[in-house]
Design a protein around this motif. Structure first.
Motif, mmCIF file in Angstrom:
data_model
loop_
_atom_site.group_PDB
_atom_site.id
_atom_site.type_symbol
_atom_site.label_atom_id
_atom_site.label_comp_id
_atom_site.label_asym_id
_atom_site.label_seq_id
_atom_site.Cartn_x
_atom_site.Cartn_y
_atom_site.Cartn_z
ATOM 1 N N LEU A 76 15.775 3.828 -36.625
ATOM 2 C CA LEU A 76 15.950 2.405 -36.370
ATOM 3 C C LEU A 76 15.911 1.563 -37.642
ATOM 4 N N GLU A 77 15.011 1.913 -38.576
ATOM 5 C CA GLU A 77 14.903 1.106 -39.791
ATOM 6 C C GLU A 77 16.182 1.171 -40.619
ATOM 7 N N GLU A 78 16.701 2.383 -40.796
ATOM 8 C CA GLU A 78 17.930 2.543 -41.575
ATOM 9 C C GLU A 78 19.100 1.845 -40.873
ATOM 10 N N SER A 79 19.151 1.959 -39.558
ATOM 11 C CA SER A 79 20.199 1.301 -38.794
ATOM 12 C C SER A 79 20.104 -0.213 -38.954
ATOM 13 N N ALA A 80 18.899 -0.755 -38.903
ATOM 14 C CA ALA A 80 18.714 -2.207 -39.016
ATOM 15 C C ALA A 80 19.182 -2.716 -40.370
ATOM 16 N N VAL A 81 18.902 -1.948 -41.432
ATOM 17 C CA VAL A 81 19.341 -2.345 -42.772
ATOM 18 C C VAL A 81 20.875 -2.425 -42.821
ATOM 19 N N ARG A 82 21.536 -1.429 -42.270
ATOM 20 C CA ARG A 82 22.997 -1.403 -42.278
ATOM 21 C C ARG A 82 23.575 -2.560 -41.449
ATOM 22 N N LEU A 83 22.972 -2.823 -40.293
ATOM 23 C CA LEU A 83 23.455 -3.910 -39.444
ATOM 24 C C LEU A 83 23.280 -5.264 -40.129
ATOM 25 N N LEU A 110 23.017 6.073 -36.143
ATOM 26 C CA LEU A 110 21.644 6.138 -36.647
ATOM 27 C C LEU A 110 20.662 5.621 -35.597
ATOM 28 N N MET A 111 21.045 4.564 -34.913
ATOM 29 C CA MET A 111 20.196 4.000 -33.870
ATOM 30 C C MET A 111 19.985 5.018 -32.741
ATOM 31 N N ALA A 154 34.704 6.389 -26.654
ATOM 32 C CA ALA A 154 35.015 7.422 -25.663
ATOM 33 C C ALA A 154 33.810 8.291 -25.335
ATOM 34 N N GLY A 155 32.699 8.077 -26.048
ATOM 35 C CA GLY A 155 31.481 8.835 -25.760
ATOM 36 C C GLY A 155 31.361 10.158 -26.493
ATOM 37 N N ASP A 156 32.232 10.401 -27.477
ATOM 38 C CA ASP A 156 32.183 11.644 -28.245
ATOM 39 C C ASP A 156 31.497 11.356 -29.574
ATOM 40 N N MET A 157 30.167 11.484 -29.594
ATOM 41 C CA MET A 157 29.397 11.119 -30.779
ATOM 42 C C MET A 157 29.630 12.084 -31.942
ATOM 43 N N GLU A 158 29.840 13.346 -31.610
ATOM 44 C CA GLU A 158 30.076 14.343 -32.665
ATOM 45 C C GLU A 158 31.378 14.030 -33.404
ATOM 46 N N LEU A 159 32.430 13.719 -32.645
ATOM 47 C CA LEU A 159 33.710 13.392 -33.271
ATOM 48 C C LEU A 159 33.611 12.071 -34.031
ATOM 49 N N ALA A 160 32.864 11.119 -33.486
ATOM 50 C CA ALA A 160 32.673 9.838 -34.179
ATOM 51 C C ALA A 160 32.037 10.071 -35.547
ATOM 52 N N ALA A 161 31.046 10.950 -35.595
ATOM 53 C CA ALA A 161 30.374 11.256 -36.859
ATOM 54 C C ALA A 161 31.341 11.906 -37.853
ATOM 55 N N ARG A 162 32.218 12.761 -37.344
ATOM 56 C CA ARG A 162 33.202 13.405 -38.224
ATOM 57 C C ARG A 162 34.143 12.369 -38.829
ATOM 58 N N PHE A 183 34.644 -1.029 -42.845
ATOM 59 C CA PHE A 183 33.714 -1.803 -42.023
ATOM 60 C C PHE A 183 33.452 -1.130 -40.676
ATOM 61 N N ALA A 184 34.527 -0.697 -40.012
ATOM 62 C CA ALA A 184 34.368 -0.092 -38.689
ATOM 63 C C ALA A 184 33.531 1.181 -38.758
ATOM 64 N N ALA A 185 33.777 2.002 -39.765
ATOM 65 C CA ALA A 185 33.018 3.249 -39.900
ATOM 66 C C ALA A 185 31.548 2.962 -40.172
ATOM 67 N N ARG A 186 31.268 1.957 -40.994
ATOM 68 C CA ARG A 186 29.869 1.622 -41.291
ATOM 69 C C ARG A 186 29.164 1.084 -40.044
#
Length: 261
Positions: A239-246, A233-234, A205-213, A223-226
């Motif tokens: 980017l590096e931390e995001s790539a590790v998680r992906l 993070l991206m 929905a484009g609400d990044m703040e709520l997504a983070a909460r 899985f979905a939250a990760r």
């Protein structure tokens, strides 16, 4: 039966009354059909073992055509009678679930309709499951058009699960935002299983703040939250931390939440 008066007297009352009601129904005299079938169900139980479920089911169909909400109770009664041992060779008890769900959706009783459509899906054959699944999609879309219905559904655990999964499977950003608003204050402190789904909807929905909460409310194995966390993070330039998680996520098997890229 008017042409065969002797037959009307020879037949057991439940058969004669049912046939009279059926004749009226098929000539679109629904009120008269209802009267005959009500007479049938007023007979002592021992005198109506074979046509009680039929009469209750057809009362529902007739009242549905008459625009009466009493049809909902008729379909419920069909299952009650079958459960008490009255003959049901056509499995009208199962069919009554789908008709009741349809009526409940028509009258805006979305949460109850959702329960019955899911019950019908689980009990039905391949055709009925396909029909029930399509009806559930329509129902989810309709209930999100009304804030009151959305709020009621958000308070019901089963409805919450079905609507959330429907949105994840392809709902719009606008619907996601409506659902998030309905869920606020209701499930923030619930089991973390919902949190990952909510995080994905908030992100969609484009609400990044709520997504983070929602990510913070999730369990470590969600899985979905990760997945959402990696995307956040991206966006934050990490980017590096995001790539590790992906990379970790891409090695896992999650049929309900597959990553295509």
């Amino acid at each position: 039966l008017e042409d065969y008066p002797a037959l009307a007297y020879i037949l057991p009352a439940e058969f004669a009354l049912y046939l009279r009601g059926a004749a009226c129904y098929h000539t679109q005299h629904y009120g008269e059909a209802v009267a005959y079938w009500e007479q049938l169900l007023a007979l002592p139980e021992g005198e109506r073992p074979y046509r009680s479920t039929w009469a209750a089911y057809m009362l529902g169909r007739a009242r549905q055509k008459m625009g009466s909400s009493l049809a909902i109770a008729d379909f419920q009664r069909t299952r009650e009678l079958a459960g008490r041992g009255f003959s049901d060779p056509l499995d009208l008890a199962r069919g009554s679930i789908g008709w009741q769900a349809r009526l409940e959706m028509d009258y805006g009783h979305f949460t109850s309709a959702l329960h019955h459509y899911l019950e019908f899906f689980q009990a039905g054959d391949a055709y009925e499951r396909h029909d029930a699944a399509q009806s559930l999609e329509i129902l989810c879309s309709n209930l999100l058009r009304d804030s009151g219905s959305a709020s009621t559904a958000a308070a019901d655990p089963l409805s919450r699960q079905v609507v959330s999964l429907w949105l994840i499977s392809g709902g719009s950003a606008a619907d996601s935002a409506t659902w998030i608003a309905a869920l606020e204050g209701k499930v923030l402190d619930e089991a973390p299983l919902d949190a990952g789904r909510m995080a994905w909807m908030a992100y969609h929905a484009g609400d990044m703040e709520l997504a983070a909460r929602w990510v913070e409310k999730s369990g470590k194995g969600d899985f979905a939250a990760r997945w959402v966390k990696a995307k956040l993070l991206m966006r934050a330039g990490k980017l590096e931390e995001s790539a590790v998680r992906l990379a970790e996520l891409s090695q896992e098997t999650q049929p309900a939440f597959a990553i295509e890229q």
